[in-house]
Write a protein that holds these residues in place. Structure first.
Motif, mmCIF file in Angstrom:
data_model
loop_
_atom_site.group_PDB
_atom_site.id
_atom_site.type_symbol
_atom_site.label_atom_id
_atom_site.label_comp_id
_atom_site.label_asym_id
_atom_site.label_seq_id
_atom_site.Cartn_x
_atom_site.Cartn_y
_atom_site.Cartn_z
ATOM 1 N N ASN A 160 0.853 -1.186 0.000
ATOM 2 C CA ASN A 160 0.000 0.000 0.000
ATOM 3 C C ASN A 160 0.892 1.241 0.000
ATOM 4 N N ILE A 161 1.107 1.824 -1.179
ATOM 5 C CA ILE A 161 2.030 2.961 -1.248
ATOM 6 C C ILE A 161 1.392 4.276 -0.824
ATOM 7 N N GLU A 162 0.071 4.307 -0.695
ATOM 8 C CA GLU A 162 -0.577 5.545 -0.256
ATOM 9 C C GLU A 162 -0.072 5.969 1.114
ATOM 10 N N LYS A 163 0.271 4.996 1.968
ATOM 11 C CA LYS A 163 0.735 5.305 3.321
ATOM 12 C C LYS A 163 2.142 5.923 3.323
ATOM 13 N N LEU A 164 2.809 5.920 2.169
ATOM 14 C CA LEU A 164 4.187 6.398 2.105
ATOM 15 C C LEU A 164 4.317 7.840 1.621
ATOM 16 N N GLY A 165 3.205 8.487 1.345
ATOM 17 C CA GLY A 165 3.239 9.835 0.792
ATOM 18 C C GLY A 165 4.042 10.829 1.611
ATOM 19 N N ALA A 166 3.790 10.884 2.902
ATOM 20 C CA ALA A 166 4.499 11.845 3.760
ATOM 21 C C ALA A 166 5.995 11.524 3.830
#
Length: 130
Positions: free
Chosen positions: A39-45
């Motif tokens: 889940n790459i969405e969690k890596l945005g920050a």
């Protein structure tokens, strides 16, 4: 003593704990960083903070790991640091793991497709720092 010059790091199983700390350290030392997670969405920050690039990959699937190494090599370069930190982590008390929790951990480690030498031929050719 001269230290090796590492330039590109790939962290497989990136999240908010150890792998995030390593991404920050590698970026601070001047390495280009690639982060891989289901889940790459969690890596945005973390990507915004470190300048890292995120790649989607389920590390239990060898085909996805092979694709990951190919993408990273084409878009960033051949990694000369690879950290495998994927897990099937289940939230709960560590000292009292349940059978399903232990099975999840076992599956994530046992089914890992992340074996750079066999899965990613480019890593076999990567120059080793002196």
């Amino acid at each position: 003593m001269e230290h090796p010059k590492y330039t590109i790091a790939l962290i497989v199983g990136a999240g908010e704990g150890l792998s995030a700390s390593l991404a920050r350290l590698f970026a601070a030392k001047g390495l280009r960083v690639a982060l891989a997670a289901r889940n790459i969405e969690k890596l945005g920050a973390l990507c915004a903070e470190t300048g890292a690039r995120a790649f989607a990959c389920n590390a239990t699937e060898p085909e996805e790991v092979e694709r990951l190494f190919g993408l990273v090599e084409r878009e960033i370069g051949t990694p000369n640091v690879v950290v495998y930190n994927a897990s099937g982590r289940t939230r709960g008390r560590f000292l009292e793991p349940s059978a399903p929790m232990a099975a999840s951990w076992w599956r994530a480690r046992r089914r890992s497709g992340c074996c750079p030498r066999s899965t990613a031929p480019s890593c076999s050719r990567a120059p080793r720092p002196a």
